[in-house]
Design an enzyme around this catalytic site. Sequence first.
Site, PDB file in Angstrom:
ATOM      1  N   ASP A  52      -1.779  -7.958  -5.217  1.00  0.00           N
ATOM      2  CA  ASP A  52      -2.963  -7.696  -4.384  1.00  0.00           C
ATOM      3  C   ASP A  52      -4.055  -6.860  -5.040  1.00  0.00           C
ATOM      4  O   ASP A  52      -5.221  -7.012  -4.669  1.00  0.00           O
ATOM      5  CB  ASP A  52      -2.513  -7.041  -3.073  1.00  0.00           C
ATOM      6  CG  ASP A  52      -3.608  -6.988  -2.025  1.00  0.00           C
ATOM      7  OD1 ASP A  52      -4.489  -7.867  -2.051  1.00  0.00           O
ATOM      8  OD2 ASP A  52      -3.582  -6.093  -1.180  1.00  0.00           O
ATOM      9  N   HIS A  97      -2.937   0.707  -3.628  1.00  0.00           N
ATOM     10  CA  HIS A  97      -4.224   0.048  -3.849  1.00  0.00           C
ATOM     11  C   HIS A  97      -5.122  -0.004  -2.624  1.00  0.00           C
ATOM     12  O   HIS A  97      -6.194  -0.614  -2.683  1.00  0.00           O
ATOM     13  CB  HIS A  97      -4.012  -1.350  -4.440  1.00  0.00           C
ATOM     14  CG  HIS A  97      -3.189  -2.266  -3.590  1.00  0.00           C
ATOM     15  ND1 HIS A  97      -1.817  -2.289  -3.620  1.00  0.00           N
ATOM     16  CD2 HIS A  97      -3.541  -3.206  -2.687  1.00  0.00           C
ATOM     17  CE1 HIS A  97      -1.363  -3.204  -2.780  1.00  0.00           C
ATOM     18  NE2 HIS A  97      -2.389  -3.763  -2.193  1.00  0.00           N
ATOM     19  N   ASP A 125       1.522  -3.186   2.488  1.00  0.00           N
ATOM     20  CA  ASP A 125       0.627  -2.123   2.035  1.00  0.00           C
ATOM     21  C   ASP A 125       1.138  -0.759   2.475  1.00  0.00           C
ATOM     22  O   ASP A 125       1.424  -0.550   3.653  1.00  0.00           O
ATOM     23  CB  ASP A 125      -0.774  -2.348   2.620  1.00  0.00           C
ATOM     24  CG  ASP A 125      -1.485  -3.516   1.967  1.00  0.00           C
ATOM     25  OD1 ASP A 125      -1.579  -3.520   0.733  1.00  0.00           O
ATOM     26  OD2 ASP A 125      -1.952  -4.413   2.686  1.00  0.00           O
TER      27      ASP A 125
END
Lengths: 970, 970
Positions: free
Chosen positions: B193, B443, B71
């Site tokens: 994801d 995201h 991430d």
Amino acid sequence: MIGKIHKQMSHDSWLFSKMATPEYTPFVFLLLLFQSSVWGFPVCQTPQESPTCGYKPGMLNVHLVPHTHDDVGWLKTVDQYFYGDRNDIQHAGVQYILDSVVDQLLKNPDRRFIYVETAFFYRWWKQQTDDMQNTVKQLVNEGRLEFVNGGWCMSDEATTHYSAVIDQMTMGLRFLNDTFGHCGRPRVAWHIDPFGHAREHASMFAQMGYDGFFFGRLDYQDRNRRMVAREQEMLWRASESLTPPMADLFTGILPNGYNPPEGFCWDQSCDDPPIRDDPDLEDYNVDDVVTRFLHIAHGQALVYKTNHIIMTMGSDFQYENANLWYKNLDKLIRYVNQMQSNGSEVNVLYSTPSCYLQELHRANLTWPLKGDDFFPYADSAHDFWTGYFTSRPALKRYERISNSYLQTCKQLEVLGGPISRKGPFGAGDSETLKKAMAVAQHHDAVSGTEKQHVANDYARKLANGWAHCQVLVSNTLSSLSGSSAPRVYCEHLNISVCPLTETSKKFSVNVYNPLARPVSWPVRLPVNGTNFYWSVLLTLSLPFSLSLSISLYPSLSLSISLYPSLSLSISLYPSLSLSITPSYSLYPSIIISPSQSFSPQPSSLLSLCASIVTLRDFLSSLFCVCLSRYNASDGNNSESIQMSGAYIFRPNTSTPFIISKTAKIETLQEVRQWFSPWVSQVVRLYTDSRALELEWTVGPVPIGDDLGKEVISRLDSSINSSGVFYTDSNGREVLQRRKDYRPTWNLRQSEPIAGNYYPINSRAYIKDDKDQLTVVTDRSQGGGSIQDGSLEIMLHRRLLYDDVRGVGEPLNETSDIYPEGLVVRGRHLLSLSPPATAADTHRPLAQEVVLQPLITFTDGELHPSTRLEFSGLQAVLPPAVHLLTVSQWDQDTVLLRLEHQYQASESKEHSQPVTVNLQKLFSTLDVLGVSEMNLSANQWKDEMTRLDWKAESGTHHTGVTNQLSAYSAL
Amino acid sequence: MIGKIHKQMSHDSWLFSKMATPEYTPFVFLLLLFQSSVWGFPVCQTPQESPTCGYKPGMLNVHLVPHTHDDVGWLKTVDQYFYGDRNDIQHAGVQYILDSVVDQLLKNPDRRFIYVETAFFYRWWKQQTDDMQNTVKQLVNEGRLEFVNGGWCMSDEATTHYSAVIDQMTMGLRFLNDTFGHCGRPRVAWHIDPFGHAREHASMFAQMGYDGFFFGRLDYQDRNRRMVAREQEMLWRASESLTPPMADLFTGILPNGYNPPEGFCWDQSCDDPPIRDDPDLEDYNVDDVVTRFLHIAHGQALVYKTNHIIMTMGSDFQYENANLWYKNLDKLIRYVNQMQSNGSEVNVLYSTPSCYLQELHRANLTWPLKGDDFFPYADSAHDFWTGYFTSRPALKRYERISNSYLQTCKQLEVLGGPISRKGPFGAGDSETLKKAMAVAQHHDAVSGTEKQHVANDYARKLANGWAHCQVLVSNTLSSLSGSSAPRVYCEHLNISVCPLTETSKKFSVNVYNPLARPVSWPVRLPVNGTNFYWSVLLTLSLPFSLSLSISLYPSLSLSISLYPSLSLSISLYPSLSLSITPSYSLYPSIIISPSQSFSPQPSSLLSLCASIVTLRDFLSSLFCVCLSRYNASDGNNSESIQMSGAYIFRPNTSTPFIISKTAKIETLQEVRQWFSPWVSQVVRLYTDSRALELEWTVGPVPIGDDLGKEVISRLDSSINSSGVFYTDSNGREVLQRRKDYRPTWNLRQSEPIAGNYYPINSRAYIKDDKDQLTVVTDRSQGGGSIQDGSLEIMLHRRLLYDDVRGVGEPLNETSDIYPEGLVVRGRHLLSLSPPATAADTHRPLAQEVVLQPLITFTDGELHPSTRLEFSGLQAVLPPAVHLLTVSQWDQDTVLLRLEHQYQASESKEHSQPVTVNLQKLFSTLDVLGVSEMNLSANQWKDEMTRLDWKAESGTHHTGVTNQLSAYSAL
């Protein structure tokens, strides 16, 4: 060839060879062990051969030591740790640590690493390719990967017996020697985690050739004083018997236990900020890191003597992803040393303990002398790590008898020859038990400080080792006796269980005595009473035990046929009744069904003892043999929140609770005391024995009152002990202890009971001018003398809280097979003698408990051709000499250790030099040659050169000193 | 040169070159970008060129795909993740992941790895040595390290705008192209994801040249149906405007999200048992592992179509110590494939998504067609991930205006030339804001699902990007205007704060319009009222705002001197009073002091609206514009324990609470509604505007009642919407939504509100035959049509519980600088039109909100020589054409993207092909040549060949389908 054992309490290893043909061959050296030293030494770039290790003169040199501390079992089993299994319990996988470290060492030749635990390294090594093995050898030869300590594990120091420690060290060091030659020989002993330090360990390390010793844990008061006095590095004179510097060991206390300084832990298990040196990214922190590091380095330099300081950069199971550590250490070294161009006088380098040690030696200073030991260990006022001296008493006993069994197994492997390993009963070996025993020496194994499932694994490993040895023993006994009748091993005789003797109408007993001198040994065998003891059976309707005393002559007495001549053998000790139910415990132990109508009767042991004539010798000194208990602190009712747990002993009062002021007593030929349904004791005195046997049985400890309990046996006497008592160190030399006192600092006592407990490995005693009361134990226990004339020994512990030292489980010792809690049975042997001759009793007595006879059975009639007697020795050894090790080394070589077992001055008769003729020692082995080695058998004795250190004058504190206030309080 | 934009809703990238001399040069291709393709392709051993990837025909081939999901900010900031800082929050360090993976790939040529997030890879790459870079290039060329997706981050799909997504993808892919040439070009899009999947994303991926797309998350009901029907792999027809296969994208649903199958996670972060294959150690488990694996593989094969299946072997931030994974995967492959000699028909191989994709393609099957999207995403009955459509509305707005600012900055970089980057105001750049914006598309960034400190970091990064752009803009404006007067940027105009205009007696306003056509734009500037509006000042004694409408003509209108002609400019909108206190919030927002004697008055918006003549058009359809709220579920009062949180929306009732049935209303030239002290709204209609402006202000949301709250704006109308409504996809094409319905499966609705929410990126509408009510938003929000004729849009959320999806914080949005909670202000633009012409309004309207004018100020008198007007374009572009990108590519090249902004059939006038003459487009740039590229500018358009896929007939479900029961329920 004549080998001289010229010093008291020395023990050396001997290699000698036997030939199949009984032909005399002149002495030759056997060099098989050290091929590399014959075929050309590699040039090890270890400190001795690479002089500087990269330090800069005139600067403060900071030796960064990347290391991992890999417990050989603790929260996980040793194999779980190796593979990284059960990471849900604790993230740790040693296979990956070694993979990763080797990778990272290859990336930068400056990087160094030390590895410690050979149990793990061995597992890893045998899975590597030849290429990888060669790579690692190169790293070792270049000093980039250095082995320190190098034993199979990092022994516990409080609860181990020296014979098992020597074995485990020998096994680890041998592997390193076989694999890496002399470049792999550790120069430094490294016990960074054990919870206190035994003087006997230091003595052994010295005799194993180590140049120095580092550890992490010591009493917080001791440490504080040493920091101020700059006495964190010292010379430990570790024997009162050996001539210095034979047992002198340079000893250093590490600055942060074994952890990195605060804020500098870069392992995957740590959260300290990495060095963020990319100015394009957020949070550039190089200046901050350098400043913090210099601050710590300067602070540390204030409490050590030289311009070299050491920092342990690692911790438990760290370096699984070594890149994290090394990447940041590379940067740390670069950025800190860059400051030198701005006038900084701090130089940081990758280093190793031996590198650091060499710089300390080069400093050519004098060092304070240390004569006593580092027990007990407290990490703060109410946190004495004296509970583990007793924790898991059943495991402690199983470990101890496993050692006995292993020594027997190794002896029979030598005596039996190749057939022992492959014979009529299949393939047997001693290796399995050797490894299991080596693992069991770990400081979270026999110490009792592991999780329950891990304790189960240690026991399982030992049991597996027994099974392998049993095949070997059967093979050998078959060979020596000429009878291949199946051997039956009754391992539950301590709870009077032996299906063969209980059911067979005719069986034979075979007894092997591993000691090199005759002993008397009481044996109680359960038999089917209807045939022989119907009167007993009538009263109990249960299996029962009988006592049988067999005189053992050197060294093998074979196959006493019990039937029909049983009455002869057992004449001395007629049957004694004991109500037994089958055992459900994993370890040797017993579950006793209390009599239905239990009611204490008003009689004391004193009056009890008076009823047994043969116990009369004790009456003048013994007031009471009481089984009592402490209730464990639950952390709620006192000034600190410390609970009693696996490591720590902390009773919630200083006076033990008397379990019963009166015990129900039965007197047969023995005295039975029932203190409560879960505490009982049998007192026996055997004819001609010099000791009274107290067989205690404790458990399941009740916890219905939500209180943990710690059960003790207290012996009160009239001996005027004046606050002084004595405990052994790892079963060997004895140290003086004094209540509320430490020889090297002005103690502020904060725990009147726990702070006066010491490890008792094999014996403890109190004495005055007239009498010495000695207790010989059958396992390691903790104890002390809280009142003058009194000795108390902790027997069993059941606790409801974790003591927050990492194990994360209360020491409750329950399992599916003993859901009510563990029952433990053991023996104390008490002897009362004039002090001048006490050692003449307790030395052999303790060895008899440590190495007890092996008893095997065969069913039915013996074949007439069966050979009934055999002795491996031509004659008994002199009383001062203990046959410590007889073990097959390789095909043609046997490792022999003979030990002078008396301490200097403790026996007028035996504390004397003694001579043994090796050539005439063995009955079936011909000695072709003998090579004397160091204690751990990884160096020729005549090549063993250790660094010499100068001691300060006037700082030698031993356990027998009277210097009450050597140092003022801090 | 003529560039044709021949398809509706297509957008292409163009590279062209400008020369300093205005000389006409014939068209040439510019090849600077693809040196490797000109100077000789390396032979990439990627699937297209290495045909088998190691599979075995006739067997079930299991493609193991080692991967990490990194991430770009979530629980930690992107740089904390990169370095492995703050591991106390989450253990994750990307630098180590890449170090480790490269090391491990080198150990075994069979091993493969994919890497996804270029934001991280870029950081790592620039820290590597030349040697390491060459090593990595070799790994890439050999297909052992493969890039997938390859954008700067893995975009959110629900809350991003397509222009920012294209930018971030372009930046990531360009880095890969520049660094690795065509071997580094990702073939597969990989959004494993994101919490639901937008059709526009699929369309963009197709136009970027991806061969296929894999993701992990979809509605649990949808997934269950697809598993049974073997429809987990499909062909997504992602545009209703583009001719197939232009926007067709093969799409696959991964079997375990993006995790490994249960029991096979061998990362350091996992606890699954490693493969213990040493029979000498405990717990040998090879047989068990192989059996379990075969069971899983056979089970998985049942729910996919071919004899190839994929397993994602990795997860969040895994492979930091890649050895753990690869060592066990090596063993898994070896032991499972060994079973083939015993008849097993399972073949396991290291693989990559493109390898797997190629095998699917080779299978030559037909695939079901998908026409709608994958919103909303529910992972179980009461767990709809529709909260994050609105979470962190202030950050969502800041991201949106930052995009506007970045486009302006890039345009001015091109128009200003080199002086823009190094000019009178110093060194400026657009790179910083480009990277900040690219990171913000992640995201867990604009989605609002990150921790508070990470949200702060995204905002800080954007603010830093603004600062860099401001220097660039100042340099360019100075160059274009001939005035080097310092520029002042008032970034808090939304809360009526601008120290310059509030204190200066004379200042100039400079307005830059980034759109390629004229717009009208209301501006409100706070000035020191005493000079101009003393009457307002008298009543409030506080700073206040004034409205100023400036007609903007193409493209730059410079320096309108406000003084002394201020009254002229503001004549349309006289001053409106608003009580303002200074802002303490990090993001653009407002804190309103409610009037002291707040008391609602009995008037509704309906009557209110009637009082404003110019709002009359709305009256026939609008019943109510209400600000209401849901109380959030705390998990205690309903059938499942799911709480509302950052991801998940779950109101505790299905009827919103009316905050106030009546609002206190003031009517000036605008209508002010005070629903409560913390909820207010201003309604404005500007002359000639086709839209009504609703400026809502919400916060601090009170939580004294221990209830989280989710505030909505609900527009009730008489439109007969029949359960149907429309929302845009990433700000571009519009999809039909239908209440309690999904086009591709028979929905069992379990959450009447949250289950009917969809992302609204730029607009939503309801319509009937007569009217279309369109709401254009200024940021991404969530909303739906719960009642016929009604549209509700969520504005703000303040929650007291974490929703247990990993972020581990309630979405409470407090900080030291706004301890009472965040106040958020935003705008909805409402237009009411006949459906046939609605797009003619909302398309340009939405673009005006997305790309708003940049307003700068200079203090004092303008120098007489100041140039007052400038336009970069020679003429306005046709209405259907949007100038999407004008950006400096390299020294001589500019990246241009022109976009047809109308969807097929939505506008009679504009949904038509249109032609643009590139040669005559720019006023100061000479086009030397043009090369048409794919959308992401990493491939020449004419070299772009994608795998072709065959669709099943009859399975094409779009948002406008009426197939109510295409599939029976499972």
